[in-house]
Design a protein around this motif. Structure first.
Motif, PDB file in Angstrom:
ATOM      1  N   ASN A 188     -38.784  48.751 -12.934  1.00  0.00           N
ATOM      2  CA  ASN A 188     -38.663  48.873 -12.305  1.00  0.00           C
ATOM      3  C   ASN A 188     -37.967  49.895 -11.257  1.00  0.00           C
ATOM      4  O   ASN A 188     -37.527  50.607 -11.996  1.00  0.00           O
ATOM      5  CB  ASN A 188     -36.800  47.507 -11.594  1.00  0.00           C
ATOM      6  N   GLU A 217     -26.469  46.135 -19.681  1.00  0.00           N
ATOM      7  CA  GLU A 217     -26.413  46.859 -18.119  1.00  0.00           C
ATOM      8  C   GLU A 217     -26.422  48.474 -18.416  1.00  0.00           C
ATOM      9  O   GLU A 217     -26.274  49.342 -17.617  1.00  0.00           O
ATOM     10  CB  GLU A 217     -24.611  46.842 -17.497  1.00  0.00           C
ATOM     11  N   GLU A 241     -34.505  51.262 -10.462  1.00  0.00           N
ATOM     12  CA  GLU A 241     -33.991  51.678 -12.358  1.00  0.00           C
ATOM     13  C   GLU A 241     -35.014  52.943 -12.510  1.00  0.00           C
ATOM     14  O   GLU A 241     -34.151  53.997 -12.984  1.00  0.00           O
ATOM     15  CB  GLU A 241     -34.721  50.357 -13.599  1.00  0.00           C
ATOM     16  N   TYR A 242     -36.028  53.549 -12.530  1.00  0.00           N
ATOM     17  CA  TYR A 242     -36.678  55.104 -12.757  1.00  0.00           C
ATOM     18  C   TYR A 242     -36.095  55.525 -10.972  1.00  0.00           C
ATOM     19  O   TYR A 242     -35.409  57.061 -11.754  1.00  0.00           O
ATOM     20  CB  TYR A 242     -37.733  54.788 -12.218  1.00  0.00           C
ATOM     21  N   ASN A 269     -30.848  46.981 -17.262  1.00  0.00           N
ATOM     22  CA  ASN A 269     -31.332  46.175 -17.102  1.00  0.00           C
ATOM     23  C   ASN A 269     -33.199  45.678 -16.866  1.00  0.00           C
ATOM     24  O   ASN A 269     -33.525  44.609 -16.155  1.00  0.00           O
ATOM     25  CB  ASN A 269     -31.206  45.303 -15.552  1.00  0.00           C
ATOM     26  N   THR A 270     -33.188  45.771 -18.310  1.00  0.00           N
ATOM     27  CA  THR A 270     -34.639  46.071 -18.315  1.00  0.00           C
ATOM     28  C   THR A 270     -35.221  45.110 -19.847  1.00  0.00           C
ATOM     29  O   THR A 270     -34.166  45.825 -20.864  1.00  0.00           O
ATOM     30  CB  THR A 270     -35.776  47.527 -18.459  1.00  0.00           C
ATOM     31  N   LYS A 277     -32.902  55.580 -10.650  1.00  0.00           N
ATOM     32  CA  LYS A 277     -31.449  55.902 -11.321  1.00  0.00           C
ATOM     33  C   LYS A 277     -31.461  56.374 -12.145  1.00  0.00           C
ATOM     34  O   LYS A 277     -30.621  57.286 -12.608  1.00  0.00           O
ATOM     35  CB  LYS A 277     -30.986  53.888 -11.561  1.00  0.00           C
ATOM     36  N   TYR A 319     -27.150  52.132 -21.173  1.00  0.00           N
ATOM     37  CA  TYR A 319     -28.075  52.663 -21.778  1.00  0.00           C
ATOM     38  C   TYR A 319     -28.016  52.296 -23.214  1.00  0.00           C
ATOM     39  O   TYR A 319     -26.698  52.911 -23.590  1.00  0.00           O
ATOM     40  CB  TYR A 319     -28.418  54.024 -21.507  1.00  0.00           C
ATOM     41  N   MET A 331     -32.601  53.169 -18.902  1.00  0.00           N
ATOM     42  CA  MET A 331     -33.793  51.920 -18.409  1.00  0.00           C
ATOM     43  C   MET A 331     -32.733  50.634 -18.472  1.00  0.00           C
ATOM     44  O   MET A 331     -32.646  50.034 -20.036  1.00  0.00           O
ATOM     45  CB  MET A 331     -35.773  51.888 -19.357  1.00  0.00           C
TER      46      MET A 331
END
Ligand code: ZN
Ligand code: ZN
Length: 462
Positions: A425, A212, A428-429, A412-413, A431, A214, A410
């Protein structure tokens, strides 16, 4: 008057409801007035950038440059193209601050990407296909076209909101990071253009985070690309004898593998983070006598070589490692030689990582504090700062003593840089764009002189 009184007597939540409604209306109106700020156009622009094939060794730099320049133009930002080296354009974009005396902040990103094996991807690596889950597949979607364009999208949002920077923000879109940065950032960092920019702090790339939070990087391992070469007497393929090139090389490979395992074991045991150990990976093997019909099978070759991608943490004993390479991995006693692929001589290897450059990631560094706060106020969190396990252009700035942080929003990637099926995703981008809105706003508003005055006057009051 009457209506004012009745308004006052309304329960407070009505007021909030009205404010909420007004803000929705404002957002809707803004979206209608500025269709370019809608999520779908933000994603389309990302896809457009991803579709430009800038893979090494033949990146389409001019197409990428034109795209970046057109984005800067649409944002009424000043821009210039610099070719420190012919055919390797570097784009510099300026968002001037109201106080030009304040040192600037540089947001760096590289425009090149690593090569692909297209046939091994589930979608075209330069197609930017979006699947049913919203994952955008493309080389560069994580490393690092996302970041470059997110900076610009964040500025678009800030401009739309009427925000004006106090401090100048620069954006650099640089070539050749993936092959060492010598014709890109290295030249920029040595240039007069750069001196005039009066940069105080640099943001550059980080890594995706499967969790979750960064990730942020305050230092990085130094690359040491090393080729070891063995020679030995050639001979009949059926003969058993000592000191062949292959045997000499294999002995080294065994020793190097044991060292690799010792480092990896510390990571596996949770004793060290990935960026805190020396990594050694064999990336090529070259030997044998080739003819147009294939390798000769009954001939033991007189030469054999192997290439290793070695990454050295800033905290490692570098002299000891160089000694280890010379004495154990490629000893003259075993007819072996070695060469540092990138640097040729030992001296320049040491130059490159002899001065471990760490950026403070604590309260002593206001840029770090601002980053943490900005990420938090955007509703996200940072992991504990780490040493970047690979290498980035940051090293050229840190080497000059400048603070630089690696950060790519990024979460959750899965980490897919340099891998097949690299994707990001779209949610995500988007966000990430908002995270940069918060960060750029904080950096562009930060005025250390005003802060100092504020502090001293509050001290005076006490
Ligand atoms: Zn990168
Ligand atoms: Zn890369």
């Amino acid at each position: 008057m009457e209506s004012l009184i009745s308004c006052r007597t309304r329960p407070i939540f009505f007021l909030f409801f009205n404010l909420y409604f007004l803000s929705l209306l404002f957002t809707a109106i803004t979206a209608i007035q500025n269709p370019s700020s809608s999520s779908s156009s933000i994603i389309s622009r990302f896809q457009e950038y991803l579709r430009i094939n800038t893979a090494q060794p033949n990146p389409n730099y001019y197409v990428a440059a034109d795209f970046i320049l057109s984005q800067a133009k649409s944002l009424s930002l000043e821009s210039q193209t610099i070719e420190f080296v012919k055919n390797k354009p570097l784009i510099l974009i300026k968002w001037p601050g109201k106080n030009p005396n304040l040192p600037s902040v540089l947001l760096n990103s590289h425009t090149d990407v690593v090569p692909v094996e297209s046939q091994k991807w589930i979608h075209d690596p330069f197609g930017a296909h979006i699947d049913s889950q919203g994952n955008i597949y493309a080389r560069g979607s994580q490393d690092m076209k996302c970041v470059g364009l997110q900076y610009l999208e964040a500025i678009r949002k800030l401009k739309d909101s009427g925000f004006e920077p106090t401090r100048t923000i620069y954006l650099s879109f640089v070539p050749d990071e993936e092959i060492g940065g010598h014709d890109g950032v290295e030249k920029l960092a040595e240039s007069d253009v750069y001196k005039k920019m009066n940069v105080a702090f640099v943001l550059d790339e980080g890594l995706a985070s499967p969790g979750e939070k960064y990730r942020a990087f305050y230092a990085e391992r130094s690359p040491m690309w090393t080729v070891i070469k063995a020679t030995g007497a050639p001979g009949h393929g059926a003969k058993l004898y000592d000191n062949t090139a292959m045997e000499n090389l294999l002995k080294s490979i065994e020793i190097i593998r044991r060292f690799r395992a010792s480092q990896f074991d510390m990571v596996k045991a949770g004793l060290k983070a990935e960026g805190e150990v020396v990594s050694v990976n064999m990336v090529f093997l070259k030997a044998g006598t080739q003819t147009p019909t294939g390798f000769v099978m009954n001939l033991q070759p007189s030469e054999a070589e192997a290439g290793f991608d070695i990454r050295v943490p800033p905290t490692a004993d570098q002299e000891a490692l160089l000694k280890r390479i010379a004495e154990e991995w490629a000893p003259a006693s075993r007819n072996m030689t070695f060469e540092y692929g990138q640097f040729k001589q030992k001296q320049s290897v040491l130059d490159n990582f002899g001065n471990p450059a760490l950026t403070a990631a604590d309260n002593s560094n206001p840029w770090w504090v601002l980053l943490e706060e900005a990420v938090r106020s955007a509703g996200a969190q940072l992991e504990k700062p780490e040493i970047f396990p690979a290498s980035t252009d940051c090293r050229y700035f840190r080497r000059q003593g400048l603070p630089a942080i690696g950060f790519s929003p990024m979460a959750n990637t899965p980490i897919l840089l340099h891998d097949h099926n690299e994707f990001l995703n779209q949610a995500e981008y988007l966000k990430g764009v908002d995270i940069y809105v918060s960060i750029i706003k904080a950096y562009a508003s930060y005025d250390e002189h005003a802060e100092a005055t504020k502090e001293s006057s509050s001290r005076d009051e006490l």
